[in-house]
Design an enzyme around this catalytic site. Structure first.
Site, PDB file in Angstrom:
ATOM      1  N   SER A   1       0.831  -1.338   0.066  1.00 29.19           N
ATOM      2  CA  SER A   1      -0.124  -0.021  -0.046  1.00 29.19           C
ATOM      3  C   SER A   1       0.821   1.274   0.021  1.00 29.19           C
ATOM      4  CB  SER A   1      -0.884  -0.077   1.341  1.00 29.19           C
ATOM      5  OG  SER A   1      -1.711  -1.137   1.574  1.00 29.19           O
ATOM      6  N   CYS A   2       0.240   2.457   0.033  1.00 32.71           N
ATOM      7  CA  CYS A   2       0.744   3.718  -0.139  1.00 32.71           C
ATOM      8  C   CYS A   2       1.604   4.365  -1.187  1.00 32.71           C
ATOM      9  CB  CYS A   2       1.732   3.635   1.378  1.00 32.71           C
ATOM     10  SG  CYS A   2       1.028   3.212   2.766  1.00 32.71           S
ATOM     11  N   THR A   3       1.628   5.429  -1.343  1.00 30.95           N
ATOM     12  CA  THR A   3       2.230   6.389  -2.308  1.00 30.95           C
ATOM     13  C   THR A   3       2.927   7.553  -1.721  1.00 30.95           C
ATOM     14  OG1 THR A   3       0.577   5.554  -3.832  1.00 30.95           O
ATOM     15  CG2 THR A   3       2.104   7.392  -4.761  1.00 30.95           C
TER      16      THR A   3
ATOM     17  N   GLU B   1       6.312   3.700   3.955  1.00 31.28           N
ATOM     18  CA  GLU B   1       6.279   3.351   2.693  1.00 31.28           C
ATOM     19  C   GLU B   1       6.667   1.968   2.424  1.00 31.28           C
ATOM     20  OE1 GLU B   1       4.874   3.584  -1.344  1.00 31.28           O
ATOM     21  OE2 GLU B   1       4.723   5.406   0.214  1.00 31.28           O
TER      22      GLU B   1
ATOM     23  N   ARG C   1       2.747   4.421 -11.012  1.00 32.73           N
ATOM     24  CA  ARG C   1       2.439   5.633 -10.219  1.00 32.73           C
ATOM     25  C   ARG C   1       3.504   6.695 -10.146  1.00 32.73           C
ATOM     26  NH1 ARG C   1       1.413   2.930  -4.604  1.00 32.73           N
ATOM     27  NH2 ARG C   1       2.309   1.027  -5.555  1.00 32.73           N
TER      28      ARG C   1
END
Length: 575
Positions: free
Chosen positions: A2-4, A95, A333
């Site tokens: 997960s996460c950006t 992250e 991304r």
């Protein structure tokens, strides 16, 4: 995973602030309610025990106050996720990243091992605690540091002492610097300072792609790392740096004399590295052939090979992991964020230097224009707008619209952008721009960090669904509006514009009041003299969000109700 994350150096931001921002996304199929709270010094534990790993750590007796955006449920620990302390140091953690099998084989993760048997049994083995992880990091670091560099050092000491059970990237910033730390296996780590004129993008991959060992073991102006990183790299053959390629008499060569694809300086450096490595290997072989016991001491061998390491290497290649799944979940991304901030480059043609599936997209680069908070909010809620990959778009095909994982996903818990402003007094220097819920359906609003309490609308998030708090109200809006994107998008965009404009107006007005009423520490000698004013401003933001988010929910509910498949009215036939 997960996460950006996106990080904005002070000379790359629109107002000279350092800005660190990260989406905190729950794991697939899970939704973690979020809240915004203050941790007072008296509430900080002096003896800490991790929920997940059971590691126990005695903590200093002088913590400072800090504001965080943790999970509501404590079933997986505190999970502070993002926060800022009263010394204007900010953190975002973590992250999720990945390291390769060579690293894991050399320095395994420190995982919890449950007890086996019962005490007194012959085969009883007591529990073996694991290391630290995302659950713990902000709680163990943020209350005890006054600069970002101090934060890197403290985190590094914790990793080397207790280890970790997962691979993570951690961001630590102050008004002058942003540092990004990546864990390497169970006990090792590297850290790089984000260049002041650059932004950095991290999409669930080990991202740092350039590291200066000479600086890390010298002045540490831009790089830091665990104390034995060089020996670790040499002992387990982790350096993958090649010399400058060239040809000589039809044969491939690696030396300064034959490199034609790099600059002269790079060629000399790479050639020198090749020469040093060759000399070290030659010396090692010679020592083995002449030593009475068949070889030099292991320490001597490692020292020779350490001396032969290149000054610079690529950690992404040395330590990172790359799989085909990255091209679906991660690299697109980074591609989209950099496409937005450097739009004049070719990103879309068949000849584009970087594509959504490129493994070598730079970790950091200089933007074409200074980066705003609106850029950050847009990017961390984005879904490939303007490309064939937008799940809400009309370009491309049904397949392309769901080919890649967007940044703004359904399971985002919050996005927090931590802005530390050099032109503001220390008492109101840090602003936490916070949004709860799925990014495409909400937006950021400002909350001053140096306070004793937070608005109830964000503080008192319930574990169960309720329209009495921001998190669940935004979650409901997203679920309803998702099925009717075009019909509800105008109302959502209007909400986003109004909230952002209100936020900037409130910050400007509050900053002016701090100066005009003499609340600065220069006048009072107390960095916390303005707490009441800042809490009043935060309360105003909370009430604005309560009113306007409820109105947005009402709007999307009404619009979507009229579009239900079972809608029917007599007037449909007899109008």
């Amino acid at each position: 995973m997960s996460c950006t994350t996106i990080l904005i150096g002070k000379n790359a931001s629109y107002d000279g602030s350092t800005i660190i921002a990260r989406d905190d996304d729950s794991g697939s199929g899970r939704y973690d309610p979020k809240r915004l709270v203050v941790v007072a010094p008296e509430d900080q534990p002096r003896h800490y025990r991790s929920v997940l790993s059971h590691v126990e750590i005695d903590l200093p007796d002088d913590p400072c106050r800090y504001t965080i955006a943790p999970n509501v449920l404590n079933n997986r620990g505190i999970l502070a996720e993002a926060g800022a302390n009263e010394h204007n140091v900010a953190m975002s953690a973590t992250e999720t990243i990945a390291v390769n099998e060579r690293v894991l084989g050399a320095d395994p993760m420190v995982e919890l091992k449950p007890a086996q048997g019962e005490p007194g049994d012959e085969d009883y083995r007591p529990e073996q605690p694991g290391g630290i992880g995302e659950e713990d990091i902000i709680t163990l670091v943020l209350p005890y540091v006054k600069t970002a560099r101090e934060g890197v050092v403290r985190l590094g000491e914790l990793l080397e002492t207790y280890g970790t059970y997962e691979s993570n990237g951690v961001i630590i910033s102050d008004v002058d610097e942003i540092w990004y730390v990546e864990t390497i296996g169970g006990h090792h780590w590297i850290a790089r300072r984000v260049p002041d004129d650059c932004y950095a993008t991290i999409p669930n991959q080990l991202g740092i792609d350039d590291f200066d060992l000479a600086d890390a073991f010298g002045r540490q102006r831009e790089y830091m790392c665990s104390a034995d990183l060089r020996e670790f790299m040499v002992k387990y053959h982790l350096d993958r740096t090649m010399g400058v390629p060239g040809t000589s008499g039809g044969r491939h060569a690696h030396s300064a004399g034959f490199g034609s694809t790099a600059s002269a300086g790079a060629a000399v450096s790479a050639g020198a590295h090749s020469a040093r490595r060759a000399a070290a290997v030659s010396a090692h072989v010679s020592a083995e052939s002449t030593s009475p016991n068949g070889g030099d001491s292991r320490d001597g061998q490692i020292a020779a090979l350490v001396a032969a390491l290149p000054r610079r290497f690529n950690p992404r290649k040395a330590f990172g992991a790359t799989t085909p799944k990255d091209h679906i979940y991660n690299t697109p991304r980074a591609w989209y964020m950099q496409r937005h901030l450097n739009p004049s480059e070719d990103w879309d043609s068949p000849a584009a230097r970087y594509t959504p599936e490129s493994d070598d997209i730079p970790w950091c680069r200089v933007p074409e224009d200074k980066v705003t908070l609106e850029d950050v909010d847009f990017l961390l809620s984005s879904h490939f707008e303007g490309t064939p990959y937008d799940p809400y778009g009309t370009k491309g095909t049904p397949e392309t619209r769901h080919r890649y994982r967007p940044i703004g996903v359904n399971r985002t818990g919050h996005m927090v952008a931590l802005q530390i402003r050099p032109y503001a007094p220390a008492c109101n220097r840090t602003v936490m721009w916070v949004s709860f819920g799925s990014g495409p359906f909400t937006t950021i609003a400002p909350f001053y960090a140096n306070v004793d309490d937070t608005p109830a609308y964000l503080r008192d998030t319930t574990p169960e669904v309720s329209t009495g708090n921001l998190y669940w109200t935004n979650r409901l809006i997203a679920v309803i509006a998702d099925a009717h994107w075009y019909e509800t998008n105008s109302a959502i965009n209007g909400y986003i514009e109004r909230v952002r404009a209100f936020g900037h107006q409130l910050v400007e007005r509050t900053d002016e009041r701090i100066i005009e009423d003499g609340y600065t520490e220069e006048n009072t000698g107390d960095v916390r003299a303005a707490v009441a004013v800042l809490e009043e401003a935060n309360g105003e933001t909370g009430e604005y969000l309560r009113e306007h988010t409820a109105k947005l929910l009402n709007s999307v509910l009404y619009t979507s109700s009229n579009l239900m498949h079972n809608s029917f009215a007599m007037s449909d036939r007899w109008a």
